[in-house]
Design an enzyme around this catalytic site. Structure first.
Site, PDB file in Angstrom:
ATOM      1  CD  GLU A  88      21.136  83.526  -4.844  1.00  0.00           C
ATOM      2  OE1 GLU A  88      21.260  83.940  -6.013  1.00  0.00           O
ATOM      3  OE2 GLU A  88      20.239  82.770  -4.477  1.00  0.00           O
ATOM      4  NE  ARG A 110      14.138  84.709  -7.279  1.00  0.00           N
ATOM      5  CZ  ARG A 110      14.313  83.908  -8.333  1.00  0.00           C
ATOM      6  NH1 ARG A 110      14.827  82.694  -8.157  1.00  0.00           N
ATOM      7  NH2 ARG A 110      14.009  84.303  -9.545  1.00  0.00           N
ATOM      8  CG  HIS A 126      20.290  81.130  -8.266  1.00  0.00           C
ATOM      9  ND1 HIS A 126      19.705  82.229  -7.684  1.00  0.00           N
ATOM     10  CD2 HIS A 126      19.357  80.619  -9.093  1.00  0.00           C
ATOM     11  CE1 HIS A 126      18.469  82.364  -8.145  1.00  0.00           C
ATOM     12  NE2 HIS A 126      18.235  81.392  -9.007  1.00  0.00           N
TER      13      HIS A 126
END
Ligand code: GLV
Ligand code: GLV
Length: 328
Positions: A266, A237, A285
């Site tokens: 993000e 993360r 991601h």
């Protein structure tokens, strides 16, 4: 019985719902639902299957306390207020195990790409900058025999360590709350303190959950304790690292490079300076993004939701406490 699904997901999962006689509503727009849209759809449903970054907070759970399961198309559950879900008796499902190898492969890929500046060299070609051979220009680092430090050695960290051991005979250190006997036996992994992990690793790969304890843990101070040749890899993360401190550590050569599949925030802005650095590799991601893994995630997420709808125990439940408190 009805399930609401916040993304278009693989047929392998949808089929299971149809076979179970569960009606499917899928959100097909290419944007995140607003909280109110999510609530409105869930009011019509018995279970929620959520992919992407919907926030399953206390306000949502209060509005949708009738849900018999919230099934995450993900292993991480930092977007969910788990204590509140437990209090309301709502089981939260997730998809561990099935994505471990694919995610570890992305960590491995980022480590290698960073060490050899592969993304940077690709950009050079696109920019018409494939000039004459220069023995000293834009060279990388070897990984053979170096030390990998795994921060959070669960299933994903294990797969990363196994690949590093197999491909480059790397020594494996790890920092975890609990001991990982399998990694110690099979990979001769050594459990060390966080300080030792920082000081001794040539590559640090993050595989921990995002919690209050891990939030911002990789920052100016901790980058400062790493080796100047260290590569920092994060596929867990983005909020576990402080991205401004990371940029500064790279620019000041406090550490050598970074490979990120997760950023903070993000999506990363396309003009972010990190993207222009040769020793940095960034991906959007995509840790679990393979056909096989996404199919398996869809199947497991569907099984979790279906079990919830049937008042059965979810195969992979984040909050098993829900079964202790709930009267059946
Ligand atoms: C993806 O980030 C996941 O948690 O599965
Ligand atoms: C979760 O983070 C895992 O290591 O499986």
């Amino acid at each position: 019985m009805k399930v609401f699904i916040t993304r278009i997901i693989p047929e392998a999962g949808l089929r299971l719902f149809r076979e179970a006689g569960i009606e499917i509503t899928q959100w097909e727009e290419k944007r995140e639902l607003t909280q109110q849209e999510l609530i409105d759809h869930c009011k019509q449903a018995d279970a929620l299957l959520t992919a992407g970054r919907s926030t399953i907070n206390a306000a949502f759970l209060k509005e949708c306390s009738h849900l018999k399961a919230v099934s995450l198309f993900a292993v991480g559950y930092d977007n969910v207020d788990v204590p509140e879900a437990t209090r309301l008796g709502i089981p939260i499902g997730h998809t561990p195990d099935v994505l471990s190898k694919a995610t570890a492969d992305i960590a491995f890929l980022l480590m290698q790409n960073t060490a050899r500046k592969a993304f940077f060299h690709h950009k050079r070609i696109l920019n018409g900058d494939w000039n004459f051979f220069e023995p000293m220009a834009n060279i990388g680092l070897d990984l053979q025999g170096k030390t990998l430090g795994v921060f959070g050695l669960g299933k994903i960290g294990f797969e990363m360590a196994k690949s590093c051991k197999g491909a480059f005979e790397m020594d494996i250190l790890y920092h975890n709350r609990s001991q990982n006997a399998e990694a110690e036996e099979k990979l001769q992994a050594k459990k060390v303190s966080f300080e030792e992990l920082l000081a001794q690793s040539d590559v640090i790969s993050v595989h921990a959950n995002l919690t209050e304890e891990t939030k911002g843990l990789f920052n100016k101070e901790t980058f400062g304790k790493m080796k100047p040749n260290a590569i920092f890899v994060n596929t867990a993360r983005g909020a576990i690292h402080n991205e401004e401190d990371l940029l500064e550590a790279l620019q000041q050569k406090t550490i050598w490079g970074a490979g990120l599949d997760v950023t903070n925030p993000e999506p990363m802005d396309k003009d972010n300076v990190l993207l222009s650095l040769p020793n940095v590799a960034v991906l959007p991601h995509i840790g679990s993004s393979t056909e096989e893994t996404r199919n398996n995630m869809a199947i497991l997420a569907a099984k979790n939701a279906i079990a919830g709808i049937r008042n059965e125990r979810l195969p992979k439940v984040v909050n098993p406490e829900v079964y202790e408190s709930k009267k059946s």
